[in-house]
Scaffold this motif. Structure first.
Motif, PDB file in Angstrom:
ATOM      1  N   ARG A  38       0.838  -1.196   0.000  1.00 14.82           N
ATOM      2  CA  ARG A  38       0.000   0.000   0.000  1.00 14.82           C
ATOM      3  C   ARG A  38       0.876   1.250   0.000  1.00 14.82           C
ATOM      4  O   ARG A  38       2.021   1.217   0.466  1.00 14.82           O
ATOM      5  CB  ARG A  38      -0.949   0.012   1.199  1.00 14.82           C
ATOM      6  N   ARG A  45       5.779   3.260  -0.644  1.00 19.09           N
ATOM      7  CA  ARG A  45       5.012   2.021  -0.726  1.00 19.09           C
ATOM      8  C   ARG A  45       5.564   1.049   0.310  1.00 19.09           C
ATOM      9  O   ARG A  45       6.782   0.892   0.462  1.00 19.09           O
ATOM     10  CB  ARG A  45       5.118   1.424  -2.128  1.00 19.09           C
ATOM     11  N   VAL A  91      -3.646   3.565  -1.408  1.00 15.98           N
ATOM     12  CA  VAL A  91      -3.854   2.768  -2.617  1.00 15.98           C
ATOM     13  C   VAL A  91      -3.170   1.426  -2.372  1.00 15.98           C
ATOM     14  O   VAL A  91      -1.994   1.382  -1.998  1.00 15.98           O
ATOM     15  CB  VAL A  91      -3.273   3.447  -3.869  1.00 15.98           C
ATOM     16  N   TYR A  92      -3.903   0.367  -2.576  1.00 14.90           N
ATOM     17  CA  TYR A  92      -3.408  -0.980  -2.340  1.00 14.90           C
ATOM     18  C   TYR A  92      -3.069  -1.642  -3.677  1.00 14.90           C
ATOM     19  O   TYR A  92      -3.876  -1.620  -4.611  1.00 14.90           O
ATOM     20  CB  TYR A  92      -4.440  -1.812  -1.588  1.00 14.90           C
ATOM     21  N   TYR A  93      -1.877  -2.234  -3.732  1.00 16.60           N
ATOM     22  CA  TYR A  93      -1.378  -2.876  -4.947  1.00 16.60           C
ATOM     23  C   TYR A  93      -1.093  -4.355  -4.669  1.00 16.60           C
ATOM     24  O   TYR A  93      -0.503  -4.685  -3.642  1.00 16.60           O
ATOM     25  CB  TYR A  93      -0.070  -2.241  -5.406  1.00 16.60           C
ATOM     26  N   TRP A 104       2.682  -6.353 -11.185  1.00 18.87           N
ATOM     27  CA  TRP A 104       1.967  -5.456 -10.289  1.00 18.87           C
ATOM     28  C   TRP A 104       0.583  -5.140 -10.823  1.00 18.87           C
ATOM     29  O   TRP A 104       0.398  -5.025 -12.043  1.00 18.87           O
ATOM     30  CB  TRP A 104       2.732  -4.140 -10.127  1.00 18.87           C
ATOM     31  N   GLY A 107      -3.631  -0.952  -8.810  1.00 23.41           N
ATOM     32  CA  GLY A 107      -3.940  -0.294  -7.545  1.00 23.41           C
ATOM     33  C   GLY A 107      -5.429  -0.087  -7.353  1.00 23.41           C
ATOM     34  O   GLY A 107      -6.161   0.169  -8.310  1.00 23.41           O
ATOM     35  N   GLN A 109      -8.114   1.922  -4.503  1.00 23.40           N
ATOM     36  CA  GLN A 109      -8.158   2.873  -3.395  1.00 23.40           C
ATOM     37  C   GLN A 109      -8.976   2.320  -2.243  1.00 23.40           C
ATOM     38  O   GLN A 109     -10.104   1.846  -2.437  1.00 23.40           O
ATOM     39  CB  GLN A 109      -8.763   4.194  -3.854  1.00 23.40           C
TER      40      GLN A 109
END
Length: 114
Positions: A38, A45, A91-93, A104, A107, A109
């Motif tokens: 995140r 990050r 933002v979560y990845y 990846w 993302g 939110q």
């Protein structure tokens, strides 16, 4: 071409729950590690949680609240987030690491209101 597609983000009140999903389209040979990171505004990050075939790893800030799981048959990783706090806003990845490959997601939110 492999793509990671995330879903499940949104707006939730403090104390609430969300479940994030990340599925890979295309085939990935031997995914070794699946993880969630995140990034909050103005911050670097950071790793939230990761999972291999035999173990899980969590950031101290989410231990006991978040649970990571995976479905190898579906090339999908999940992040169940409970007892959410405003400081979880980011933002979560998702991230998949395979042999010689690192993928990846775009993302999603997550916003936690107080």
């Amino acid at each position: 071409q492999v793509q990671l597609v995330e879903s499940g983000g949104g707006l939730v009140q403090a104390g609430g729950s969300l479940r994030l999903s990340c599925a890979a389209s295309g085939s990935i040979f031997r995914i070794i590690v699946m993880g969630w990171y995140r990034q909050a505004p103005g911050k670097q990050r950071e790793l939230v949680a990761s999972i291999t075939s035999g173990s899980t790893n969590y950031a101290d800030s989410v231990k006991g609240r978040f649970t990571i799981s995976r479905d190898n048959a579906k090339n999908t990783v999940y992040l169940q987030m409970n007892s959410l706090k405003p400081e979880d806003t980011a933002v979560y990845y998702c991230n998949f690491v395979g042999l010689g490959a690192d993928y990846w997601g775009q993302g999603t939110q997550v916003t936690v209101s107080s």
